[in-house]
Motif scaffolding. Structure first.
Motif, PDB file in Angstrom:
ATOM      1  N   ILE A 154      -5.392  -1.887   0.463  1.00 17.24           N
ATOM      2  CA  ILE A 154      -5.495  -0.600   1.146  1.00 17.24           C
ATOM      3  C   ILE A 154      -4.397  -0.487   2.200  1.00 17.24           C
ATOM      4  O   ILE A 154      -3.716   0.520   2.280  1.00 17.24           O
ATOM      5  CB  ILE A 154      -6.886  -0.415   1.785  1.00 17.24           C
ATOM      6  N   LEU A 155      -4.231  -1.540   2.980  1.00 18.23           N
ATOM      7  CA  LEU A 155      -3.218  -1.555   4.022  1.00 18.23           C
ATOM      8  C   LEU A 155      -2.011  -2.361   3.573  1.00 18.23           C
ATOM      9  O   LEU A 155      -2.141  -3.288   2.782  1.00 18.23           O
ATOM     10  CB  LEU A 155      -3.796  -2.179   5.299  1.00 18.23           C
ATOM     11  N   PRO A 156      -0.835  -2.043   4.105  1.00 20.79           N
ATOM     12  CA  PRO A 156       0.342  -2.852   3.779  1.00 20.79           C
ATOM     13  C   PRO A 156       0.218  -4.260   4.370  1.00 20.79           C
ATOM     14  O   PRO A 156      -0.371  -4.445   5.427  1.00 20.79           O
ATOM     15  CB  PRO A 156       1.488  -2.093   4.432  1.00 20.79           C
ATOM     16  N   THR A 157       0.755  -5.228   3.661  1.00 23.79           N
ATOM     17  CA  THR A 157       0.782  -6.615   4.135  1.00 23.79           C
ATOM     18  C   THR A 157       2.179  -7.172   3.900  1.00 23.79           C
ATOM     19  O   THR A 157       3.093  -6.435   3.554  1.00 23.79           O
ATOM     20  CB  THR A 157      -0.248  -7.477   3.376  1.00 23.79           C
TER      21      THR A 157
ATOM     22  N   GLN B  96       4.158  -3.593   0.021  1.00 19.78           N
ATOM     23  CA  GLN B  96       4.996  -2.690   0.805  1.00 19.78           C
ATOM     24  C   GLN B  96       4.189  -1.463   1.226  1.00 19.78           C
ATOM     25  O   GLN B  96       3.256  -1.059   0.520  1.00 19.78           O
ATOM     26  CB  GLN B  96       6.209  -2.265  -0.005  1.00 19.78           C
ATOM     27  N   PRO B  97       4.559  -0.849   2.348  1.00 23.66           N
ATOM     28  CA  PRO B  97       3.813   0.325   2.806  1.00 23.66           C
ATOM     29  C   PRO B  97       3.708   1.447   1.766  1.00 23.66           C
ATOM     30  O   PRO B  97       2.664   2.077   1.647  1.00 23.66           O
ATOM     31  CB  PRO B  97       4.600   0.783   4.034  1.00 23.66           C
TER      32      PRO B  97
ATOM     33  N   LEU C  91      -2.681   1.718  -0.715  1.00 17.96           N
ATOM     34  CA  LEU C  91      -3.568   2.832  -1.059  1.00 17.96           C
ATOM     35  C   LEU C  91      -3.505   3.950  -0.030  1.00 17.96           C
ATOM     36  O   LEU C  91      -3.744   5.113  -0.363  1.00 17.96           O
ATOM     37  CB  LEU C  91      -5.005   2.332  -1.209  1.00 17.96           C
ATOM     38  N   LEU C  92      -3.158   3.623   1.212  1.00 18.65           N
ATOM     39  CA  LEU C  92      -3.021   4.674   2.224  1.00 18.65           C
ATOM     40  C   LEU C  92      -1.885   5.632   1.877  1.00 18.65           C
ATOM     41  O   LEU C  92      -2.034   6.844   1.992  1.00 18.65           O
ATOM     42  CB  LEU C  92      -2.785   4.056   3.606  1.00 18.65           C
TER      43      LEU C  92
END
Length: 76
Positions: free
Chosen positions: A2-5, A9-10, A14-15
């Motif tokens: 869901i979030l970038p790590t 990559q951003p 999923l955001l």
């Protein structure tokens, strides 16, 4: 996912995918298949239907979209 790590990559989170889904649905309500086709036309790379469903589920859980007779639309 869901979030970038460090590994995601951003633009692949999923955001980011959910943000484009909202932009598409602002223009027109559509079915999941139509949304998948339209999304892949606009996004910089093809995504899988599974990733699209995860993003739509995320938006549904957060009360941003709703479904009525298989048509997905923005929840105002």
């Amino acid at each position: 996912m869901i979030l970038p790590t460090k590994t995601i990559q951003p633009v692949d989170s999923l955001l980011s995918i959910s943000a484009l889904i909202i932009e598409i649905l602002k223009e027109k309500e559509m079915t999941l298949d139509d949304l998948f086709d339209e999304f892949n036309k606009r996004y910089y790379k093809k995504i899988t239907i599974e990733k699209l469903i995860l993003s739509v589920d995320f938006l549904y859980i957060t009360n941003k979209v709703m479904e009525n007779n298989a048509i997905i639309k923005i929840n105002v």
